[in-house]
Design an enzyme around this catalytic site. Structure first.
Site, mmCIF file in Angstrom:
data_model
loop_
_atom_site.group_PDB
_atom_site.id
_atom_site.type_symbol
_atom_site.label_atom_id
_atom_site.label_comp_id
_atom_site.label_asym_id
_atom_site.label_seq_id
_atom_site.Cartn_x
_atom_site.Cartn_y
_atom_site.Cartn_z
ATOM 1 N N CYS A 8 0.793 -1.226 0.000
ATOM 2 C CA CYS A 8 0.000 0.000 0.000
ATOM 3 C C CYS A 8 0.825 1.275 0.000
ATOM 4 O O CYS A 8 0.270 2.359 -0.141
ATOM 5 C CB CYS A 8 -0.955 0.009 1.181
ATOM 6 S SG CYS A 8 -1.927 -1.505 1.250
ATOM 7 N N HIS A 30 -2.484 7.726 6.323
ATOM 8 C CA HIS A 30 -2.888 6.535 5.573
ATOM 9 C C HIS A 30 -4.365 6.245 5.854
ATOM 10 O O HIS A 30 -5.130 5.966 4.933
ATOM 11 C CB HIS A 30 -2.012 5.359 5.991
ATOM 12 C CG HIS A 30 -2.149 4.144 5.138
ATOM 13 N ND1 HIS A 30 -1.980 4.161 3.777
ATOM 14 C CD2 HIS A 30 -2.435 2.856 5.455
ATOM 15 C CE1 HIS A 30 -2.154 2.939 3.287
ATOM 16 N NE2 HIS A 30 -2.442 2.131 4.289
ATOM 17 N N HIS A 34 -9.765 2.519 -0.388
ATOM 18 C CA HIS A 34 -8.320 2.283 -0.350
ATOM 19 C C HIS A 34 -7.918 1.788 -1.724
ATOM 20 O O HIS A 34 -8.219 0.643 -2.097
ATOM 21 C CB HIS A 34 -7.992 1.248 0.719
ATOM 22 C CG HIS A 34 -6.524 1.043 0.944
ATOM 23 N ND1 HIS A 34 -5.538 1.622 0.157
ATOM 24 C CD2 HIS A 34 -5.857 0.320 1.877
ATOM 25 C CE1 HIS A 34 -4.359 1.258 0.597
ATOM 26 N NE2 HIS A 34 -4.510 0.468 1.644
#
Lengths: 85, 559
Positions: free
Chosen positions: B143, B273, B307
């Site tokens: 990620c 994040h 995401h």
């Protein structure tokens, strides 16, 4: 209960890829997480899947469910009470 | 190299996300607090409805012969090239592509591998279609891939290897990924609520973002935004669970702010994040506090886009840059009550900021973290990143290791070499084969040398995590996904396993290169050592697909 505990140990070894471990190495009351067998959060998820698949027992991945995971015996006791398979 | 460094400016950007098919559409929606995540039922992805940020594929350009993800990449890269007027074929122009899984939907467990599954193949065809002549640099680092790509690109410009670098990050929603995350029981039934007390999981998304980084201030979008600093670090704690202390992310924040020469008090906001899982957001709050940022306004953009994995770092950096330009901190939809050990100052509504600095962070599987510092039109130039050292650092190759097929099956061979290390490791046999290979190679490299304080791991290969990808693809054809398999469907997790065993918290970056002779990892490792980011690097090629494997790695150290 004893048979369930014995079977559960073998199922855990297989599901968690504990290649160097035999059922004799896993004490009935040995802590599964942290010390003892040293399982981690991914193993916890795999155990949840195992319980659902083999015994029809649904367990949430939450703090409330944690005592169930303490040892093979606590897992077996929970399964005995709640199994649908 | 000397003391001259190029400053790194942000040029035009473009994105295709659940919020629309341009940066403008997305920014407009964000300004209005509109999220792009919806509940929908798509049995090709999952056997029940789920909330996600989905791209409207009917609006993608018609490009026969390209997958949906490739069309997203091509459209956004092309837009950036066109807006900026750069010549993509120029020798001083490069493309960096970030993706976690690329065209993984083309991987059917039991059949022959479609060549487009290889990330290098995908990136090369996208690059060629967009007119680039330099081979693309491809990063697959879970990620953090998008932020890693921006950091790598900024360093290439800083080091004067290129003047213009287009960074493009993208991933699409696939059954492969959706079932995997569901196995982690970490997906929320609703839109994610980063940093909130009632948060209960992440929301997946898809899309692509492209952004020009350039040494040429004339190409910079006004008001000028500069990438003033960046750093990557590792938790060395667990491959999927976030660090309980936040120290890894703290190191990345500390180093990025130090490079940018900013103090926490000067930071206007942190774009975190913010996946909305209990543990990620908790870890971030600890890291922000360790870094002196606990009083700094925070925002999380994932409720808008979901995401978006490989796209996240680029898409969310674009929004952060725009936020700096308009002096407006984006709202975090769904935030009501602070819910982290160190309460974070988020808000569901946008807020003004007077400070010309922001920080963007990312964290990912493998225990990796990345942070960049963006600054708006700094009047005085940055101090020279390093003056010409009187004794320039000498880079020495202190150890090498080679693990190649020798006729024996991999399983037996690796067990024997593992035993020879005489380093008991109860979890060794639970790792996937790529990780076992990386750990044995690293173990042999470090056998006689404990790692230096600031050691990094820079690896490359062609097949990413293809061996485990196939296992996961087969698994989901017949059964529910297994988290113990899915976690290894990211090549950088192998580096993560190495970092855990040796307590290595320096940068880890995983490059994908088609050419077995490519020395991308080696070159980048040397740059990190020259620039003083690290004192030692484990670097090289680490490849495994069934019985086709090769680990050729070395330990480089500065003296």
């Amino acid at each position: 209960m004893e048979q369930l505990i014995a079977t559960l140990k073998e199922q855990l070894i297989e599901a968690l890829n504990l290649e160097e471990t035999t059922p004799i190495d896993i004490g009935d009351d040995m802590p599964l997480f942290g010390e003892g067998l040293g399982l981690d959060s991914i193993d916890a998820l795999e155990i949840i899947i195992l319980l659902e698949k083999k015994y029809g027992v649904k367990l949430p991945n939450s703090a409330a469910a944690r005592p169930v995971f303490y040892s093979v015996r606590t897992l077996a006791e929970h399964i005995e009470k709640n199994r649908t398979k | 190299m000397g003391s001259e460094v190029n400053r790194v400016w942000l040029g035009p950007d473009s994105m295709i996300t659940a919020l629309g098919h341009s940066s403008e559409e997305a920014l407009s929606a964000i300004g209005e607090g509109r999220t792009g995540c919806r509940r929908a039922f798509d049995p090709s992805l999952l056997d029940r409805p789920f909330v996600a940020g989905r791209v409207d594929r009917s609006r993608l350009p018609d490009l026969p012969g390209y997958t949906s993800l490739e069309r997203m990449f091509i459209a956004t890269i092309f837009s950036v090239v066109e807006s900026s007027g750069i010549d993509p074929a120029g020798a001083d122009t490069a493309l960096v592509v970030a993706s976690t899984k690329g065209n993984i939907e083309l991987l059917a467990g039991s059949q022959a591998i479609d060549p487009r599954v290889y990330l290098g193949d995908m990136a090369s065809r996208v690059a060629a279609r967009c007119g680039f002549k330099s081979p693309p640099i491809v990063i697959s680092n879970a990620c953090i891939s998008g932020v890693s790509a921006i950091i790598v690109a900024s360093r290439l410009i800083r080091d004067r290897l290129y003047r213009n670098v287009v960074v493009a990050g993208g991933d699409s929603l696939t059954r492969f990924v959706v079932t995997g995350f569901e196995a982690f029981r970490s997906v929320s039934e609703r839109v994610c609520r980063p940093y909130d007390a009632a948060r209960d999981g992440l929301t997946l998304g898809e899309g692509c973002g492209a952004l020009l980084l350039t040494a040429d201030p004339a190409l910079a979008t006004r008001p000028h935004i500069e990438v003033a600093g960046g750093a990557v670090s590792g938790d060395a704690n667990h491959i999927s669970g976030p660090s309980r202390t936040g120290d890894g992310l703290h190191f990345a924040l500390r180093d990025a702010m130090a490079e940018a020469d900013v103090t926490p008090a000067e930071v206007g906001f942190v774009n975190g994040h913010g996946t909305g899982t209990v543990f990620n957001d908790e870890m971030e709050s600890k890291a922000f506090a360790l870094s002196g940022l606990d009083g700094t306004p925070v925002c999380g953009l994932k409720p808008y886009f979901g995401h978006t994995l490989g796209a996240a770092g680029v898409v969310e950096t674009i929004v952060s840059a725009h936020a700096l330009r308009t002096a407006t901190i984006p709202g975090t939809p769904g935030f009501e009550t602070p819910g982290t050990p160190h309460p974070l100052d988020a808000s569901p509504r946008s807020r003004p900021t007077v400070l010309p600095v922001c920080v963007k962070t990312a964290s990912g599987f493998g225990g990796c973290n990345a942070a960049i510092v963006l600054t708006r039109a700094r009047v005085t130039p940055l101090p020279a990143t390093e003056a010409t050292p009187s004794n320039p650092a000498v880079i020495v190759e202190t150890a090498t290791v080679s693990i190649l097929p020798d006729g024996r099956p991999f399983a037996g061979m690796i067990r024997e070499r593992f035993r020879a290390l005489e380093s008991p490791d109860p979890k060794f046999f639970r790792m996937d084969d790529l990780s076992k290979l990386a750990c044995v190679a690293a173990g042999e490299l470090l056998k006689n040398t404990p790692p230096a304080k600031r050691t990094g791991i820079i690896l490359e290969n062609r097949s990413a995590s293809l061996d485990t990808d196939r296992r996961h693809a087969l698994q989901i054809e017949v059964d529910d996904a297994s988290p113990a398999i899915f976690v290894y469907t990211l090549p950088n997790v192998a580096a993560g396993e190495v970092s855990i065993r040796h307590k290595i918290q320096g940068e880890s970056t995983f490059f994908i290169s088609d050419d077995p002779q490519a020395a991308t990892a080696d070159d980048y490792a040397r740059m990190l050592l020259r620039r003083g980011h690290l004192d030692a690097v484990i670097c090289g090629r680490c490849e495994l697909n069934g019985e086709d494997f090769a680990a050729e790695m070395k330990l480089l150290e500065t003296r």
